[in-house]
Design a protein around this motif. Structure first.
Motif, PDB file in Angstrom:
ATOM      1  N   GLN A 190      64.638  89.728  70.855  1.00 11.31           N
ATOM      2  CA  GLN A 190      63.812  90.049  69.711  1.00 11.31           C
ATOM      3  C   GLN A 190      63.157  88.787  69.157  1.00 11.31           C
ATOM      4  OE1 GLN A 190      63.250  93.266  68.520  1.00 11.31           O
ATOM      5  NE2 GLN A 190      64.206  93.673  70.498  1.00 11.31           N
ATOM      6  N   VAL A 191      61.834  88.772  69.141  1.00 18.76           N
ATOM      7  CA  VAL A 191      61.084  87.631  68.633  1.00 18.76           C
ATOM      8  C   VAL A 191      60.373  88.045  67.359  1.00 18.76           C
ATOM      9  CG1 VAL A 191      59.290  85.944  69.136  1.00 18.76           C
ATOM     10  CG2 VAL A 191      60.729  86.812  70.989  1.00 18.76           C
ATOM     11  N   HIS A 192      60.585  87.309  66.303  1.00 20.30           N
ATOM     12  CA  HIS A 192      59.978  87.604  65.013  1.00 20.30           C
ATOM     13  C   HIS A 192      59.076  86.436  64.633  1.00 20.30           C
ATOM     14  CE1 HIS A 192      62.781  91.000  64.394  1.00 20.30           C
ATOM     15  NE2 HIS A 192      63.600  90.240  65.093  1.00 20.30           N
ATOM     16  N   MET A 193      57.794  86.693  64.610  1.00 16.72           N
ATOM     17  CA  MET A 193      56.828  85.633  64.389  1.00 16.72           C
ATOM     18  C   MET A 193      56.542  85.437  62.906  1.00 16.72           C
ATOM     19  SD  MET A 193      56.160  84.681  67.465  1.00 16.72           S
ATOM     20  CE  MET A 193      54.725  83.635  67.176  1.00 16.72           C
ATOM     21  N   ALA A 194      56.338  84.191  62.547  1.00 13.30           N
ATOM     22  CA  ALA A 194      55.895  83.869  61.191  1.00 13.30           C
ATOM     23  C   ALA A 194      54.401  83.607  61.222  1.00 13.30           C
ATOM     24  CB  ALA A 194      56.629  82.632  60.682  1.00 13.30           C
ATOM     25  N   ASP A 195      53.736  83.952  60.159  1.00  9.85           N
ATOM     26  CA  ASP A 195      52.324  83.635  60.060  1.00  9.85           C
ATOM     27  C   ASP A 195      52.146  82.121  60.008  1.00  9.85           C
ATOM     28  OD1 ASP A 195      51.860  86.386  57.771  1.00  9.85           O
ATOM     29  OD2 ASP A 195      51.710  86.341  59.961  1.00  9.85           O
ATOM     30  N   ALA A 196      51.022  81.663  60.518  1.00  9.18           N
ATOM     31  CA  ALA A 196      50.760  80.227  60.537  1.00  9.18           C
ATOM     32  C   ALA A 196      50.846  79.655  59.126  1.00  9.18           C
ATOM     33  CB  ALA A 196      49.382  79.960  61.131  1.00  9.18           C
ATOM     34  N   GLY A 197      51.549  78.558  58.987  1.00 10.72           N
ATOM     35  CA  GLY A 197      51.639  77.875  57.699  1.00 10.72           C
ATOM     36  C   GLY A 197      52.706  78.421  56.773  1.00 10.72           C
ATOM     37  N   THR A 198      53.441  79.439  57.186  1.00  9.76           N
ATOM     38  CA  THR A 198      54.461  79.993  56.304  1.00  9.76           C
ATOM     39  C   THR A 198      55.790  79.284  56.520  1.00  9.76           C
ATOM     40  OG1 THR A 198      55.009  81.744  57.894  1.00  9.76           O
ATOM     41  CG2 THR A 198      53.333  82.242  56.249  1.00  9.76           C
ATOM     42  N   HIS A 219      61.162  86.240  57.362  1.00 13.31           N
ATOM     43  CA  HIS A 219      61.722  87.583  57.273  1.00 13.31           C
ATOM     44  C   HIS A 219      63.216  87.573  56.959  1.00 13.31           C
ATOM     45  CE1 HIS A 219      57.868  88.934  58.710  1.00 13.31           C
ATOM     46  NE2 HIS A 219      57.996  88.230  59.810  1.00 13.31           N
ATOM     47  N   GLY A 220      63.785  86.405  56.826  1.00 15.35           N
ATOM     48  CA  GLY A 220      65.184  86.307  56.432  1.00 15.35           C
ATOM     49  C   GLY A 220      66.161  86.848  57.448  1.00 15.35           C
ATOM     50  N   LEU A 221      65.907  86.627  58.725  1.00 23.23           N
ATOM     51  CA  LEU A 221      66.802  87.127  59.770  1.00 23.23           C
ATOM     52  C   LEU A 221      68.111  86.344  59.824  1.00 23.23           C
ATOM     53  CD1 LEU A 221      64.165  87.614  62.587  1.00 23.23           C
ATOM     54  CD2 LEU A 221      65.147  89.363  61.109  1.00 23.23           C
ATOM     55  N   VAL A 222      68.062  85.081  59.451  1.00 21.72           N
ATOM     56  CA  VAL A 222      69.228  84.207  59.518  1.00 21.72           C
ATOM     57  C   VAL A 222      69.728  83.941  58.098  1.00 21.72           C
ATOM     58  CG1 VAL A 222      70.144  82.060  60.469  1.00 21.72           C
ATOM     59  CG2 VAL A 222      68.091  83.094  61.480  1.00 21.72           C
ATOM     60  N   GLU A 247      72.853  90.722  67.446  1.00 20.61           N
ATOM     61  CA  GLU A 247      72.136  89.494  67.776  1.00 20.61           C
ATOM     62  C   GLU A 247      72.536  88.431  66.758  1.00 20.61           C
ATOM     63  OE1 GLU A 247      68.287  91.157  67.576  1.00 20.61           O
ATOM     64  OE2 GLU A 247      68.209  91.636  69.710  1.00 20.61           O
ATOM     65  N   ARG A 248      73.168  87.373  67.231  1.00 19.58           N
ATOM     66  CA  ARG A 248      73.701  86.363  66.314  1.00 19.58           C
ATOM     67  C   ARG A 248      73.513  84.939  66.814  1.00 19.58           C
ATOM     68  NH1 ARG A 248      80.291  87.126  67.003  1.00 19.58           N
ATOM     69  NH2 ARG A 248      80.363  86.971  69.288  1.00 19.58           N
ATOM     70  N   LEU A 249      72.811  84.781  67.917  1.00 16.59           N
ATOM     71  CA  LEU A 249      72.375  83.462  68.388  1.00 16.59           C
ATOM     72  C   LEU A 249      70.876  83.386  68.169  1.00 16.59           C
ATOM     73  CD1 LEU A 249      72.423  80.777  69.993  1.00 16.59           C
ATOM     74  CD2 LEU A 249      72.435  82.146  72.093  1.00 16.59           C
ATOM     75  N   TYR A 250      70.446  82.406  67.397  1.00 18.44           N
ATOM     76  CA  TYR A 250      69.038  82.334  67.000  1.00 18.44           C
ATOM     77  C   TYR A 250      68.400  81.038  67.497  1.00 18.44           C
ATOM     78  CZ  TYR A 250      70.842  85.713  63.593  1.00 18.44           C
ATOM     79  OH  TYR A 250      71.460  86.775  62.988  1.00 18.44           O
ATOM     80  N   GLU A 251      67.220  81.183  68.065  1.00 21.79           N
ATOM     81  CA  GLU A 251      66.367  80.025  68.310  1.00 21.79           C
ATOM     82  C   GLU A 251      65.363  79.968  67.178  1.00 21.79           C
ATOM     83  OE1 GLU A 251      64.626  78.934  72.296  1.00 21.79           O
ATOM     84  OE2 GLU A 251      62.761  79.305  71.192  1.00 21.79           O
ATOM     85  N   VAL A 252      65.393  78.900  66.427  1.00 18.47           N
ATOM     86  CA  VAL A 252      64.533  78.747  65.249  1.00 18.47           C
ATOM     87  C   VAL A 252      63.490  77.673  65.541  1.00 18.47           C
ATOM     88  CG1 VAL A 252      64.435  78.236  62.781  1.00 18.47           C
ATOM     89  CG2 VAL A 252      66.446  79.393  63.738  1.00 18.47           C
ATOM     90  N   TRP A 299      58.876  80.789  63.742  1.00 18.68           N
ATOM     91  CA  TRP A 299      59.380  82.034  64.314  1.00 18.68           C
ATOM     92  C   TRP A 299      60.846  81.909  64.728  1.00 18.68           C
ATOM     93  CZ3 TRP A 299      61.010  81.150  69.214  1.00 18.68           C
ATOM     94  CH2 TRP A 299      60.353  80.181  69.979  1.00 18.68           C
ATOM     95  N   VAL A 300      61.478  83.061  64.842  1.00 17.04           N
ATOM     96  CA  VAL A 300      62.888  83.139  65.212  1.00 17.04           C
ATOM     97  C   VAL A 300      63.034  84.107  66.386  1.00 17.04           C
ATOM     98  CG1 VAL A 300      65.196  83.850  64.461  1.00 17.04           C
ATOM     99  CG2 VAL A 300      63.685  82.644  62.868  1.00 17.04           C
ATOM    100  N   THR A 301      63.759  83.690  67.407  1.00 20.02           N
ATOM    101  CA  THR A 301      64.115  84.558  68.523  1.00 20.02           C
ATOM    102  C   THR A 301      65.617  84.764  68.482  1.00 20.02           C
ATOM    103  OG1 THR A 301      62.347  83.570  69.844  1.00 20.02           O
ATOM    104  CG2 THR A 301      63.970  84.906  71.011  1.00 20.02           C
ATOM    105  N   SER A 302      66.058  85.994  68.578  1.00 20.66           N
ATOM    106  CA  SER A 302      67.486  86.291  68.452  1.00 20.66           C
ATOM    107  C   SER A 302      68.049  86.827  69.762  1.00 20.66           C
ATOM    108  CB  SER A 302      67.724  87.296  67.321  1.00 20.66           C
ATOM    109  OG  SER A 302      66.934  88.453  67.480  1.00 20.66           O
ATOM    110  N   TYR A 303      69.297  86.430  70.028  1.00 24.21           N
ATOM    111  CA  TYR A 303      70.018  86.812  71.236  1.00 24.21           C
ATOM    112  C   TYR A 303      71.441  87.230  70.864  1.00 24.21           C
ATOM    113  CZ  TYR A 303      66.404  83.802  73.410  1.00 24.21           C
ATOM    114  OH  TYR A 303      65.224  83.218  73.796  1.00 24.21           O
ATOM    115  N   ARG A 304      72.143  87.765  71.832  1.00 25.20           N
ATOM    116  CA  ARG A 304      73.568  88.044  71.649  1.00 25.20           C
ATOM    117  C   ARG A 304      74.389  86.977  72.360  1.00 25.20           C
ATOM    118  NH1 ARG A 304      71.239  93.186  72.348  1.00 25.20           N
ATOM    119  NH2 ARG A 304      71.570  94.533  70.530  1.00 25.20           N
ATOM    120  N   THR A 305      75.564  86.683  71.813  1.00 31.89           N
ATOM    121  CA  THR A 305      76.456  85.726  72.454  1.00 31.89           C
ATOM    122  C   THR A 305      77.905  86.108  72.189  1.00 31.89           C
ATOM    123  OG1 THR A 305      76.964  83.375  72.751  1.00 31.89           O
ATOM    124  CG2 THR A 305      76.546  84.108  70.495  1.00 31.89           C
TER     125      THR A 305
END
Length: 231
Positions: free
Chosen positions: A48-56, A61-64, A101-106, A112-118
């Motif tokens: 799951q990839v959650h994109m942020a708008d440019a400059g934000t 979205h407060g995923l983490v 999903e609790r492993l996050y690439e920030v 943006w944040v990409t979430s994975y399971r671990t």
């Protein structure tokens, strides 16, 4: 892990025994050799990839959890001499259920944040409830360790195959290399296992991910980036 399970580091490459598969739901500790590599699944759901708008802001979205982000950024400053790459960081929220999903690439530049399971260690969850409750840095504890790690590059182990090496930076995880705590793919972290069991299996302390998710993680983690695990 026993001496035979420790990584043999040669000129920056590693031959690692890694974590053993722990797919069983039994609370009795398993001993013995890790299984051989399993076949990579034909397909798996995209992370799951959650994109942020440019400059934000980062993670708009407060995923983490905010405290996890704040602690990780503080750790990045504390261990700045070991964290040479600051374009992105990796966070693990051990408060969450293993099936979540609790492993996050920030991405610290784009937001943006990409979430994975671990998975977590079987010693951290002896009843196999799906929640990690105990943490340790002790060899042979089979528990997960919390704190700040520095990624140490892609490698290959004789038992677990492709992986990412980790160096523990704190008293809570500084035996990571000795314990062969790595990021690797595992059948018990694949979507098929989750669909069948309702939770992921347990590792011997490694951050096990699905075989499909390991591919982008191994490519992107590289060396000198922060991985921060917290409960």
């Amino acid at each position: 892990m026993r001496l035979s399970r420790r990584g043999l580091i040669l000129g920056g490459s590693a031959l690692l025994a890694g974590c053993s598969s722990a797919a069983t739901t039994s609370s009795i500790p398993l001993v013995g050799a890790a299984p051989t590599l399993s076949r990579v699944p034909d397909h798996a759901p995209a992370p799951q990839v959650h994109m942020a708008d440019a400059g934000t802001m980062i993670d708009p979205h407060g995923l983490v959890r905010k405290d996890l982000v704040e602690r990780a950024r503080a750790a990045m400053d504390t261990h700045g001499h070991r964290i040479s790459r600051r374009d992105r960081m990796y966070l693990v929220d051990f408060q969450k259920f293993s099936g979540s999903e609790r492993l996050y690439e920030v991405d610290l530049e784009g937001g943006w944040v990409t979430s994975y399971r671990t998975s977590h260690g079987r010693g951290s969850d002896p009843a196999h409830s799906g929640y990690a409750q105990r943490f340790s840095n002790e060899p042979d504890s089979h528990m997960s360790s919390i704190g700040a790690y520095a990624t140490a590059g892609a490698s290959w182990g004789s038992q677990q195959g492709p992986n990412v090496l980790l160096d523990g930076l704190e008293y809570s995880n500084n035996l990571a290399r000795e314990r062969a705590i790595i990021i690797h793919g595992a059948d018990y972290a694949d979507p098929a296992f989750l669909a069948r069991e309702g939770k992921l299996g347990r590792s011997y302390g490694c951050f096990s991910v699905s075989h499909a998710d390991l591919v982008p993680l191994r490519e992107r983690m590289g060396e000198g980036r922060l991985l921060f695990a917290m409960t």
